[in-house]
Design a protein around this motif. Structure first.
Motif, PDB file in Angstrom:
ATOM      1  N   THR A 127       0.847  -1.188   0.000  1.00 61.77           N
ATOM      2  CA  THR A 127       0.000   0.000   0.000  1.00 61.77           C
ATOM      3  C   THR A 127       0.882   1.237   0.000  1.00 61.77           C
ATOM      4  O   THR A 127       1.684   1.439   0.919  1.00 61.77           O
ATOM      5  N   ALA A 128       0.736   2.046  -1.041  1.00 61.56           N
ATOM      6  CA  ALA A 128       1.350   3.370  -1.074  1.00 61.56           C
ATOM      7  C   ALA A 128       0.367   4.294  -0.364  1.00 61.56           C
ATOM      8  O   ALA A 128      -0.847   4.174  -0.546  1.00 61.56           O
ATOM      9  N   TYR A 129       0.877   5.209   0.464  1.00 67.40           N
ATOM     10  CA  TYR A 129      -0.034   6.048   1.233  1.00 67.40           C
ATOM     11  C   TYR A 129       0.620   7.371   1.601  1.00 67.40           C
ATOM     12  O   TYR A 129       1.820   7.563   1.428  1.00 67.40           O
ATOM     13  N   GLY A 130      -0.219   8.267   2.137  1.00 62.85           N
ATOM     14  CA  GLY A 130       0.261   9.579   2.568  1.00 62.85           C
ATOM     15  C   GLY A 130       0.292  10.576   1.426  1.00 62.85           C
ATOM     16  O   GLY A 130      -0.086  10.268   0.290  1.00 62.85           O
ATOM     17  N   GLU A 131       0.747  11.766   1.746  1.00 59.40           N
ATOM     18  CA  GLU A 131       0.810  12.823   0.746  1.00 59.40           C
ATOM     19  C   GLU A 131       1.677  12.383  -0.428  1.00 59.40           C
ATOM     20  O   GLU A 131       2.800  11.915  -0.249  1.00 59.40           O
ATOM     21  N   GLN A 134      -3.252   3.568  -1.823  1.00 62.15           N
ATOM     22  CA  GLN A 134      -3.421   2.821  -3.067  1.00 62.15           C
ATOM     23  C   GLN A 134      -2.828   1.421  -2.895  1.00 62.15           C
ATOM     24  O   GLN A 134      -1.614   1.244  -2.976  1.00 62.15           O
ATOM     25  N   PRO A 135      -3.678   0.405  -2.673  1.00 63.84           N
ATOM     26  CA  PRO A 135      -3.173  -0.952  -2.518  1.00 63.84           C
ATOM     27  C   PRO A 135      -2.881  -1.615  -3.862  1.00 63.84           C
ATOM     28  O   PRO A 135      -3.579  -1.382  -4.847  1.00 63.84           O
ATOM     29  N   THR A 136      -1.837  -2.474  -3.867  1.00 62.77           N
ATOM     30  CA  THR A 136      -1.446  -3.246  -5.046  1.00 62.77           C
ATOM     31  C   THR A 136      -1.199  -4.686  -4.629  1.00 62.77           C
ATOM     32  O   THR A 136      -0.484  -4.936  -3.655  1.00 62.77           O
TER      33      THR A 136
END
Length: 136
Positions: free
Chosen positions: A79-83, A106-108
């Motif tokens: 998971t990409a996250y944050g600003e 954004q999960p992958t």
């Protein structure tokens, strides 16, 4: 101690939901709506099954004004996250995740051959109404 009978009668019905098909979502992932205002008459929560197909990535998004708890049933998810989605975390089957309100993510699915599966619970009974796409 509060009297719980004031808000829900002791003889209220238990609701069973057995979703037969997935639902289109803002995040563009197969979603099986389990418990929500629409399916069970909830007032403050929803709980669903999300499947991330092999190699798939959700649309970047955040949840306005509600918390999300996730339990990974199967697979490995980055998971990409944050600003700017600048941070990442990898989770696998057996992990619990907490996503605070308003945090872009954004999960992958990290597998190219197996779907990832997770149970998603939120303190929002209307499920998709407060999902907002996030422009990176």
């Amino acid at each position: 101690m509060a009297d719980s009978s004031a808000s829900t009668p002791a003889d209220a019905e238990i609701v069973t939901v057995r979703p037969q098909h997935d639902t289109a979502t803002v995040q563009k992932l197969p979603y099986f709506v389990g418990i929500s205002a629409a399916t069970a008459g909830t007032q403050g929560l929803s709980m669903n099954l999300v499947i991330i197909p092999p190699g798939a990535t959700a649309e970047p998004h955040f949840h306005r004004d509600y918390e999300t708890a996730i339990y990974i049933l199967k697979g490995r998810v980055k998971t990409a996250y944050g600003e700017g989605l600048a941070k990442t975390i990898v989770n696998e089957a057996g992990d619990f995740l907490y996503i605070p309100p308003g945090v872009p993510h954004q999960p992958t699915n990290l597998s190219d051959s197996e779907p990832a599966q997770a149970i998603v619970a939120r303190n929002d009974p209307n499920e998709q109404e407060n999902v907002v796409l996030y422009a990176v």
